[in-house]
Motif scaffolding. Sequence first.
Motif, mmCIF file in Angstrom:
data_model
loop_
_atom_site.group_PDB
_atom_site.id
_atom_site.type_symbol
_atom_site.label_atom_id
_atom_site.label_comp_id
_atom_site.label_asym_id
_atom_site.label_seq_id
_atom_site.Cartn_x
_atom_site.Cartn_y
_atom_site.Cartn_z
ATOM 1 N N GLY A 533 0.769 -1.500 -0.064
ATOM 2 C CA GLY A 533 0.574 -0.225 -0.490
ATOM 3 C C GLY A 533 1.265 0.939 -0.100
ATOM 4 N N GLU A 536 2.546 2.287 -3.582
ATOM 5 C CA GLU A 536 1.487 2.504 -3.935
ATOM 6 C C GLU A 536 1.719 3.706 -3.876
ATOM 7 N N MET A 537 1.395 4.413 -2.529
ATOM 8 C CA MET A 537 1.648 5.724 -2.263
ATOM 9 C C MET A 537 2.939 6.667 -2.741
ATOM 10 N N TYR B 21 -4.625 3.815 5.051
ATOM 11 C CA TYR B 21 -5.997 4.146 4.358
ATOM 12 C C TYR B 21 -6.082 5.520 4.718
ATOM 13 N N ALA B 24 -4.193 7.992 1.942
ATOM 14 C CA ALA B 24 -4.714 7.273 0.610
ATOM 15 C C ALA B 24 -5.978 8.001 0.167
ATOM 16 N N LYS B 112 -5.285 -3.141 -5.320
ATOM 17 C CA LYS B 112 -3.942 -2.219 -5.252
ATOM 18 C C LYS B 112 -5.237 -1.318 -4.408
ATOM 19 N N LEU B 113 -4.356 -0.149 -3.453
ATOM 20 C CA LEU B 113 -4.530 0.732 -3.021
ATOM 21 C C LEU B 113 -5.707 1.289 -3.439
ATOM 22 N N GLU B 114 -5.334 2.063 -5.229
ATOM 23 C CA GLU B 114 -6.904 2.862 -5.653
ATOM 24 C C GLU B 114 -7.291 1.719 -5.658
ATOM 25 N N GLU B 115 -7.598 0.544 -6.305
ATOM 26 C CA GLU B 115 -8.911 0.371 -6.338
ATOM 27 C C GLU B 115 -9.815 -0.187 -5.243
#
Lengths: 745, 127
Positions: A533, A536-537, B21, B24, B112-115
């Motif tokens: 995660g 990805e950030m 999170y 994000a 994915k985090l984005e998803e």
Amino acid sequence: MSVFASLVTGAGAPGINYTPVELLTFIIAVLAHVFLLAVIWHFAPRNISRYFFCIFIASQLLWISTNYGGFIARDPVTFLWTVRFTLFFASLHSLSFFLFIRAFLEDKNPLTGRFFAVLLGFWALVASLTLSPFIFSRVEFSSSGELIPQIGIAMLLFGLFIGLCVLMAFYSLIEKYRHLRGRARIQLSYLTLGLFLTFLMVLGFSFLNFIFFKEATTVRFAHLYVLPFVVFTSFAMVKHRLLDIRPLIARTISFLLLTIIVAIVYALALFLVVQKVADVSIDRWVFLTAWALTSIAMLTFQPLQNLLERLTRTIFFREQYDPEQLLAALTNIMIETIDLDALTTRILTTLTREMRITKAALLLIHDHTIRAVRGVGYPEQELAQPELEELIHLMRSSGQQALVFEYLEDENVRKLFRKYDIVVSTPLRVENEKVALLLLGPKASGDIYSESDVTLLTIFAGEAGVAIQNAKAYTEIKRFSKELERRVEERTRQLRETQERELTKAQDVARLKDEFVFIAAHELRTPITAIRGFLEMVAEAKKDFPKDAQENLNYIAAASNHLNQLVEDLLEIARSEAGVMKVAVEPTDIAPLVEAGIGEVLPLIGQRRIQVQFHRRGTIPRALVDAKKFKEVIMNILSNAVKYNRDGGEVDVNLFAVESSVVLEIRDTGYGIPMEQQDKIFQKFFRARGKETQEVLGTGLGLFITRMLVEKMGGQIQFSSLPQEGTTFAILLQAENASQPASSA
Amino acid sequence: MPPPSASILLVEDNPLLVGLYKAAFAKRGLAVKSASDGKTGLEMVKTDKPRLILLDIYMPGMDGLAVLEAIKKSRALKATKVIVLTVVDRKETREKASQLGAVDYLIKPELKLEEIVERTLRHLSEN
């Protein structure tokens, strides 16, 4: 009409004397009837046909008697009444003939109330008419001096009745003949044969002989001609019982013969001696009478003796029992009864009742001690005393004999007997073991026990010992088998409980394993998710980092991917081995899965210019696979084909069907697998390494998992590889149905 | 674009992931509140009344499914959308969550985090 009358009655034949031959045949006929009547009454099955047949025989007997009476009657009145009675009995004869035939071999009474009543009424009418002047009005003397009965107006009615009975009888007979089978039919055949013979003889000797040859002599022997029917029918009725009466017949015949011989010898002796000695000629009749009387006396001696003996016994020896009968009754009890309680009770009650004793008791012994007491008239508790065990010891010395109070010598024992009011004590033994002690009290009449009483008891004791032993053994067996049953049930229950516990334990273990895998999944994957995660950030901001920092991040990303893959692979294996992996196999089209897989693997190629081609050959049936898991399999093999390929190489994917399998072949033009490593490629964590493939990334678990999945779906995986040339993997899957293709080329 | 005051509650026991999170969603302009166990989460639902809840399953004490059940049983709270966000990819758990009324079931390692963010926002904007 007079002809008919004389035929019916046998009278009217001119000038014939009634000879002793006729008398003899008449006597024989009467005796035969009486004998058969007795046989039928005693031996025939107790149903309604027996009654009717007895009435038939009786009426026939009476008929021939009055008929014979008609022969020898001299005065008109007697003659008239004999012929009237002859007809009377003839009517009863016909009626009973019909009734018997109707009821013969039927289980139930076949006559319905109304019909029977009407018939009976008709018979009553006709029978009363025979005794009235309406049938035989009077008697007249014929020209030759013979007596001839004159026929009245109602004779027709009589004839009608007889005819009706006979016809109905014949109708019944024919009907029975048609629907009876087997043994019944045979019995009926005998009857019919007898009837036929009788009919023949009556017709021939009574009627035809007279009509054609004017010969009337044979008419007189009508009483013999009616016999065949009775004889044959009697035989038919008691045939199956003959086994019983054969010895009886044999005895009777031998006895009769003996009687006859003795009688003849006696009579001859009498005749000769008297004639010689007294010089007197004996009248023929005297001789015959003497002979007859002797025979009768001899014949009746035995039954008479028995009768008298029974009478005297009943008068003088009212208290007496029949020892044979009592022994037989006791033996019967011992054979029939196997239950110990019932056996002892029945024995004691029978003994006390028959021998008229006030009280009796059985002490059951085991190991020289009294185990149980059963008494009739004795209070049971009182007798269960150790003192009485002394009696048991005494038995040893006195052998099998009974101890009777009157003949006791030992004063101690006398005291014992007196105390408990015992008069006789008999041991019951089996071989040398004492089984029980039979104690008897005083007789009701106060008499002492006789010699025969003691003998009876001794004989009985021998048998009773065995019977009681058996009964005890039976009780033991019953108890044992019940115990056994109980134990078996107990065991079964225990087994079942253990099974259930084991099952629960196994389930618990499975659940724990499941949970462990579970928890492991959660624990491992959570930090990995965090790493990825955050990577990805960072990915967005990456472009602003210096080059080496970017490269470092890339390495981190790769490593974390590797870690993730490893964890996923391990979890997959763990789940499969814990038995919690479910593979849902269904008929599926493979081609689309392959195409999707190829699509997903293309990114892996990147810049390396590897060509992937997909060929389908022929019609390809659906294969039994779990679609999701098979995707994994495809991806695995395809990614290997790409990873271990040379730059600019090719990957050939072929899909076709062979017999009952669907084959997916993936061929690459890579560096192949070194020969010495080829047998290890499916092992966990094994990664084939060659010079050129050192940098290939992987967990070493892909092929292990692939093979595991393929085999779980019922398929096979094979490969062939030539170093420097390339590798071909082939996956064989079970086709849904060889004759049901789902996709076509 | 949902209004910035639309509230999302994250119920998750791993602090690393909570940080992840929150960051994000913050990039998208959304403030996410968090609770580190089921009981706290339930209380926060009652007090804050968020529009959407991201719910982890395996937590110490009260687990995610129990929280879900409690929310859906309460008349005041049952309109709240719940997305299960977990590492557990078992069919039974997925079915149970759906049965209890979760609108989605997201598996962290697979997405994915984005998803994850995308799908959450989509649910949030749907009415």
